[in-house]
Design a protein around this motif. Structure first.
Motif, mmCIF file in Angstrom:
data_model
loop_
_atom_site.group_PDB
_atom_site.id
_atom_site.type_symbol
_atom_site.label_atom_id
_atom_site.label_comp_id
_atom_site.label_asym_id
_atom_site.label_seq_id
_atom_site.Cartn_x
_atom_site.Cartn_y
_atom_site.Cartn_z
ATOM 1 N N LEU A 1 0.841 -1.208 0.000
ATOM 2 C CA LEU A 1 0.000 0.000 0.000
ATOM 3 C C LEU A 1 0.869 1.247 0.000
ATOM 4 C CD1 LEU A 1 -2.576 -1.142 2.671
ATOM 5 C CD2 LEU A 1 -3.090 -0.678 0.282
ATOM 6 N N THR B 1 -5.109 6.496 6.307
ATOM 7 C CA THR B 1 -5.972 5.539 5.611
ATOM 8 C C THR B 1 -5.280 4.189 5.478
ATOM 9 O OG1 THR B 1 -6.937 7.365 4.379
ATOM 10 C CG2 THR B 1 -7.293 5.164 3.504
ATOM 11 N N ASN C 1 -5.579 2.424 8.635
ATOM 12 C CA ASN C 1 -6.926 1.877 8.794
ATOM 13 C C ASN C 1 -7.098 0.591 8.002
ATOM 14 O OD1 ASN C 1 -7.872 3.718 10.574
ATOM 15 N ND2 ASN C 1 -8.762 5.066 9.017
ATOM 16 N N ILE C 2 -6.575 0.604 6.776
ATOM 17 C CA ILE C 2 -6.713 -0.595 5.944
ATOM 18 C C ILE C 2 -5.980 -1.755 6.598
ATOM 19 C CG2 ILE C 2 -6.154 -1.614 3.710
ATOM 20 C CD1 ILE C 2 -6.447 1.245 2.548
ATOM 21 N N LYS D 1 -5.358 -2.193 9.714
ATOM 22 C CA LYS D 1 -6.111 -2.671 10.875
ATOM 23 C C LYS D 1 -7.298 -3.524 10.440
ATOM 24 C CE LYS D 1 -6.667 0.492 14.304
ATOM 25 N NZ LYS D 1 -6.898 1.863 14.816
ATOM 26 N N GLN D 2 -7.953 -3.066 9.375
ATOM 27 C CA GLN D 2 -9.117 -3.815 8.898
ATOM 28 C C GLN D 2 -8.709 -5.206 8.416
ATOM 29 O OE1 GLN D 2 -10.286 -4.557 5.612
ATOM 30 N NE2 GLN D 2 -12.427 -5.023 6.122
ATOM 31 N N LYS D 3 -7.611 -5.270 7.659
ATOM 32 C CA LYS D 3 -7.168 -6.573 7.143
ATOM 33 C C LYS D 3 -6.746 -7.488 8.289
ATOM 34 C CE LYS D 3 -7.470 -5.197 2.825
ATOM 35 N NZ LYS D 3 -8.479 -5.679 1.913
ATOM 36 N N LEU D 4 -6.068 -6.904 9.268
ATOM 37 C CA LEU D 4 -5.630 -7.732 10.393
ATOM 38 C C LEU D 4 -6.815 -8.247 11.186
ATOM 39 C CD1 LEU D 4 -2.421 -5.972 11.737
ATOM 40 C CD2 LEU D 4 -2.611 -8.171 10.592
ATOM 41 N N SER D 5 -7.849 -7.430 11.320
ATOM 42 C CA SER D 5 -8.985 -7.947 12.077
ATOM 43 C C SER D 5 -9.747 -8.971 11.248
ATOM 44 C CB SER D 5 -9.884 -6.817 12.564
ATOM 45 O OG SER D 5 -10.534 -6.229 11.481
ATOM 46 N N ALA E 1 -4.028 -7.127 0.929
ATOM 47 C CA ALA E 1 -3.954 -5.709 1.304
ATOM 48 C C ALA E 1 -4.405 -4.792 0.176
ATOM 49 C CB ALA E 1 -2.542 -5.349 1.738
ATOM 50 N N MET E 2 -4.052 -5.148 -1.050
ATOM 51 C CA MET E 2 -4.347 -4.255 -2.176
ATOM 52 C C MET E 2 -5.663 -4.604 -2.861
ATOM 53 S SD MET E 2 -1.697 -2.098 -3.071
ATOM 54 C CE MET E 2 -1.394 -2.150 -4.828
ATOM 55 N N ASP E 3 -6.503 -5.416 -2.237
ATOM 56 C CA ASP E 3 -7.740 -5.883 -2.875
ATOM 57 C C ASP E 3 -7.468 -6.449 -4.266
ATOM 58 O OD1 ASP E 3 -9.304 -5.224 -0.747
ATOM 59 O OD2 ASP E 3 -9.829 -3.251 -1.513
ATOM 60 N N LYS F 1 -17.698 -11.594 -1.771
ATOM 61 C CA LYS F 1 -17.826 -10.168 -1.569
ATOM 62 C C LYS F 1 -17.098 -9.372 -2.650
ATOM 63 C CE LYS F 1 -17.124 -7.401 2.484
ATOM 64 N NZ LYS F 1 -16.720 -7.570 3.883
ATOM 65 N N LEU F 2 -15.880 -9.784 -2.936
ATOM 66 C CA LEU F 2 -15.067 -8.979 -3.834
ATOM 67 C C LEU F 2 -14.957 -9.592 -5.222
ATOM 68 C CD1 LEU F 2 -12.192 -8.197 -1.336
ATOM 69 C CD2 LEU F 2 -14.236 -6.870 -1.779
ATOM 70 N N ASN G 1 -10.542 0.129 -6.325
ATOM 71 C CA ASN G 1 -9.345 0.846 -5.870
ATOM 72 C C ASN G 1 -8.517 1.414 -7.016
ATOM 73 O OD1 ASN G 1 -7.007 -0.961 -6.556
ATOM 74 N ND2 ASN G 1 -8.247 -2.405 -5.387
ATOM 75 N N ASP H 1 -14.462 -1.980 -3.177
ATOM 76 C CA ASP H 1 -13.652 -2.899 -2.376
ATOM 77 C C ASP H 1 -13.164 -2.231 -1.094
ATOM 78 O OD1 ASP H 1 -11.756 -1.242 -3.408
ATOM 79 O OD2 ASP H 1 -11.128 -2.645 -4.965
ATOM 80 N N THR H 2 -12.315 -2.932 -0.364
ATOM 81 C CA THR H 2 -11.923 -2.428 0.953
ATOM 82 C C THR H 2 -11.162 -1.119 0.880
ATOM 83 O OG1 THR H 2 -11.398 -4.732 1.253
ATOM 84 C CG2 THR H 2 -11.190 -3.333 3.161
ATOM 85 N N LEU H 3 -10.281 -1.014 -0.093
ATOM 86 C CA LEU H 3 -9.525 0.224 -0.209
ATOM 87 C C LEU H 3 -10.465 1.388 -0.450
ATOM 88 C CD1 LEU H 3 -6.227 -0.488 -2.152
ATOM 89 C CD2 LEU H 3 -6.958 -1.233 0.088
ATOM 90 N N ALA I 1 -11.977 2.401 2.786
ATOM 91 C CA ALA I 1 -11.030 3.163 3.589
ATOM 92 C C ALA I 1 -10.942 4.604 3.120
ATOM 93 C CB ALA I 1 -9.657 2.504 3.531
ATOM 94 N N HIS J 1 -11.850 8.285 4.818
ATOM 95 C CA HIS J 1 -10.943 9.439 4.775
ATOM 96 C C HIS J 1 -11.700 10.693 4.341
ATOM 97 C CE1 HIS J 1 -7.405 11.819 3.926
ATOM 98 N NE2 HIS J 1 -7.775 11.959 2.663
ATOM 99 N N PHE K 1 -16.526 -1.680 8.663
ATOM 100 C CA PHE K 1 -15.097 -1.345 8.629
ATOM 101 C C PHE K 1 -14.683 -0.677 9.933
ATOM 102 C CE2 PHE K 1 -11.355 1.074 7.440
ATOM 103 C CZ PHE K 1 -10.727 0.294 6.487
ATOM 104 N N ASN L 1 -14.297 -3.025 12.659
ATOM 105 C CA ASN L 1 -13.074 -3.820 12.526
ATOM 106 C C ASN L 1 -11.816 -3.080 12.952
ATOM 107 O OD1 ASN L 1 -14.025 -6.279 11.682
ATOM 108 N ND2 ASN L 1 -14.150 -5.656 9.540
ATOM 109 N N ILE L 2 -11.814 -1.761 12.716
ATOM 110 C CA ILE L 2 -10.567 -1.064 13.039
ATOM 111 C C ILE L 2 -10.612 -0.432 14.418
ATOM 112 C CG2 ILE L 2 -10.027 -0.609 10.623
ATOM 113 C CD1 ILE L 2 -10.869 2.287 11.115
ATOM 114 N N PHE M 1 -9.662 -0.840 17.297
ATOM 115 C CA PHE M 1 -8.802 -1.338 18.365
ATOM 116 C C PHE M 1 -7.559 -0.464 18.425
ATOM 117 C CE2 PHE M 1 -7.523 -3.693 14.589
ATOM 118 C CZ PHE M 1 -6.132 -3.708 14.669
#
Ligand SMILES: Nc1ncnc2c1ncn2[C@@H]1O[C@H](COP(=O)(O)OP(=O)(O)O)[C@@H](O)[C@H]1O
Ligand SMILES: [Mg+2]
Lengths: 251, 356
Positions: free
Chosen positions: A108, A118, A121-122, A124-128, A158-160, A191-192, B17, B49-51, B54, B58, B80, B83-84, B86
């Motif tokens: 990223l 950001t 945040n990403i 953290k989201q991926k880790l959770s 990480a990069m979708d 989902k993706l 993304n 998607d996730t990016l 995020a 922002h 999202f 999830n973040i 923490f």
């Protein structure tokens, strides 16, 4: 979008020295499917994967990924493709000198212009997603094998990416974590719309996730199709692999 | 994406993304050109998607942007955020006096483990003298080749040059007093007591001390040491003892070479520059070169050899982390070994100088 071939391989032959490792492999992988590569150890599964992600050049044949012929490509263009795929290596292959979050953030940071907050945040989201919130600041040497795999998964997604490659993702994981990983894989795909190419031996997970399978025997493609078709085929080795003869005898 | 008017951008169903970079660049330009709020309309966007999520987050925090989001996006953002939610702050950051205390404690525990290692290594190496069990056939010989034989050329060259230059610099001074003959005393005593042992030890620390640390640390992080242990092969016996034995023999021999070659460098200067006759130089050299000096020289080099192996092993066994740790272990072992060699040398020289 459903019938588009995201990966196409034609007449692929690989040799190490004079030993033929992959013998005339042709296959097509469709966008959005979960494609599982099977076969006994040393059958050439990892080698096939390495060809598709450009780590190895074949002896002859054609490989196209995302509609582009990767063998005739300039390095720069190929890097563009690499940004759209994620790879989970057999051993995780985390960079040991960096903390978990830095490992996940790496691509990223280098390949996007996202603001730092950001990116955090990403991460953290991926880790959770992979259930590793507490590992944010740990180093790879402080993780167990299963945790490393999950961090590597977080890094790979990480990069979708559009395509995700797994080399034996559940090897060395306990059944519960492995099942969670399968759930995660299915969820990602749903989902993706990620395309997944998975090398695995786990029967449970093959039965749960596979849309189609490829069975490699000593570098030869002996079967490519759905599980039901494989069952109908009646090939001795495939039946043994899945334990299908035994079942019929037992029943 | 489509711009309706200057400050409004309306998005289609898909926002993946790959469009983010373009959008960010566009926003930067817009912000630079006008001060009014920018409207981003994502009300129709359902595939993302996730990016993308995020980056929506922002934008939400950005005061210069008004955001219209579809319900699907809102739901995903809520997810999202959950999830973040923490704390990712590291809570083990230490400062001031505490860090000093930790450093001291760390040093003390390192010294402790070094002393224990020293005792163990001597124990196993001494036993290995009489008992070949538990080590690979020919490993001592192989280590001698590696650490001793292969170091000969470089030691030859460097000690010759140092002997030559040392003599040349002193000769200019001695000549002023007509004390030419004392060049022999100077170079013989200087090489045998100090320069020879030090040159050999520094080169061997750089070549072999680092190699020992790198080898052992690699074995540790790849769990080879554990594998040896569970095969009932003691790593100290299997890995360290052969190196210890080989080094104890090799470094003194390398030191002898360094001494002699260095004195030869002095000989060249004495004969060619100061005009001493070769006979006189050699006679004088032999009479100066008492056995007692040689004892000192050998004693030093044996001690240095032990220091080099022990320090290399110490850093090898205490490696932390992965590949990077191996590099650190190798570097630290060289620095520490050279440091220890020079301190020990100074200490011994003082003792010999005043006691005898
Ligand atoms: N770099 C290499 N050099 C030579 N032979 C290799 C190399 N990599 C793999 N092989 C050989 O190729 C065969 C297939 O290996 P691999 O693809 O790793 O099998 P697997 O199906 O277990 O992943 C094996 O026989 C292996 O010995
Ligand atoms: Mg493999």
């Amino acid at each position: 979008m459903t019938t588009e071939n995201i990966i196409e391989i034609k007449n692929l032959v690989t040799k190490f020295d004079d030993r033929v490792i992959l013998d005339d492999i042709s296959l097509e992988i469709e966008r959005g499917e979960i494609f599982v590569i099977l076969g006994s150890s040393g059958g050439g599964k990892t080698t096939l994967l390495k060809h598709i992600i450009g780590l190895l050049k074949p002896f002859s044949g054609e490989i196209s990924v995302l509609g582009q012929d990767i063998l005739k490509m300039e390095l720069e263009d190929f890097e563009g493709i690499l940004k759209k795929i994620g790879v989970l290596f057999q051993g995780g292959a985390l960079l040991n000198s960096m903390a978990v979050w830095e490992n996940v953030a790496m691509s990223l940071e280098h390949h996007t212009k996202l603001p730092a907050a950001t990116i955090r945040n990403i991460v953290k989201q991926k880790l959770s997603l992979v259930n590793l919130k507490h590992a944010y600041w740990l180093f790879p040497s402080e993780l167990s094998g299963g945790m490393k795999k999950r961090v590597a998964l977080a890094r790979a997604i990480a990069m979708d990416p559009e395509i995700l490659f797994f080399d034996e993702p559940s090897a060395g994981l306990d059944p519960i974590t492995a099942a969670d990983l399968d759930d995660l894989i299915l969820e990602l795909q749903k989902k993706l719309g990620i395309t997944l190419v998975v090398v695995t031996h786990e029967l449970e997970s093959i039965k749960r996730i596979a849309d189609r399978i490829l069975y490699l025997q000593k570098g030869k493609n002996i079967f490519c199709g759905t599980l039901d078709e494989a069952k109908a085929l009646g090939n001795e080795e495939i039946d043994r692999f899945f334990g299908w003869n035994k079942k019929t005898k037992n029943n | 994406m489509k711009s309706q008017n200057e400050n409004t951008i309306v998005f289609e169903e898909d926002f993946y993304n790959s469009s983010i970079t373009e959008l960010l660049e566009k926003l930067e330009k817009l912000k630079a050109s006008s001060k009014s709020k920018i409207l981003l309309d994502f009300s129709r966007t359902i595939n993302f998607d996730t990016l993308s999520v995020a980056i929506f987050l922002h934008f939400e925090k950005d005061n210069g942007i008004t955001l219209i989001l579809s319900d699907t996006i809102k739901k995903e953002i809520a997810e999202f955020k959950k999830n973040i939610a923490f704390d990712e702050k590291r809570n083990d950051e230490i400062s001031g006096i505490d860090s000093l205390v930790i450093k001291v404690e760390d040093f003390v525990s390192q010294m402790k483990s070094f002393i224990i290692l020293t005792a163990d290594v001597f124990h196993y190496s001494f036993r290995a003298l009489f008992n070949r069990e538990g080590r690979k056939e020919g490993s001592v010989y192989q280590q001698m080749l590696l650490m001793g034989n292969n170091a000969v050329p470089i030691i030859f060259l460097l000690s010759f040059l140092i002997g030559l230059i040392l003599s040349l610099q002193s000769a200019a001074q001695l000549r002023q007093f007509g004390a030419n003959i004392y060049l022999v005393d100077l170079i013989v005593i200087g090489m045998i007591l100090e320069m020879g042992p030090i040159i050999a030890a520094v080169i061997v620390a750089g070549r072999s001390g680092s190699a020992i640390a790198a080898e052992i640390s690699t074995m540790k992080i790849t769990e080879e040491l554990d594998a040896l242990q569970v095969m009932a092969l003691n790593p100290l016996k299997y890995v360290v003892a052969p190196k210890m034995l080989a080094m104890t023999v090799c470094l003194p021999m390398l030191t002898i070479i360094a001494n002699m070659v260095g004195i030869f460098g002095g000989f060249i200067v004495g004969v060619l520059y100061l005009g001493l006759s070769p006979d006189i130089f050699i006679n004088r050299a032999v009479s100066v070169m008492t056995l007692y000096y040689w004892y000192q020289s050998m004693l030093k080099s044996v001690l240095f050899s032990w220091l080099i192996v022990l320090i290399g092993a110490h850093f090898g066994f205490n490696v932390k982390g992965g590949a990077e740790g191996v590099g650190k272990a190798a570097t630290s072992s060289v620095v520490a070994a050279i440091f220890a060699v020079i301190i020990t040398d100074a200490f011994l020289s003082l003792i010999f100088y005043f006691e005898f």
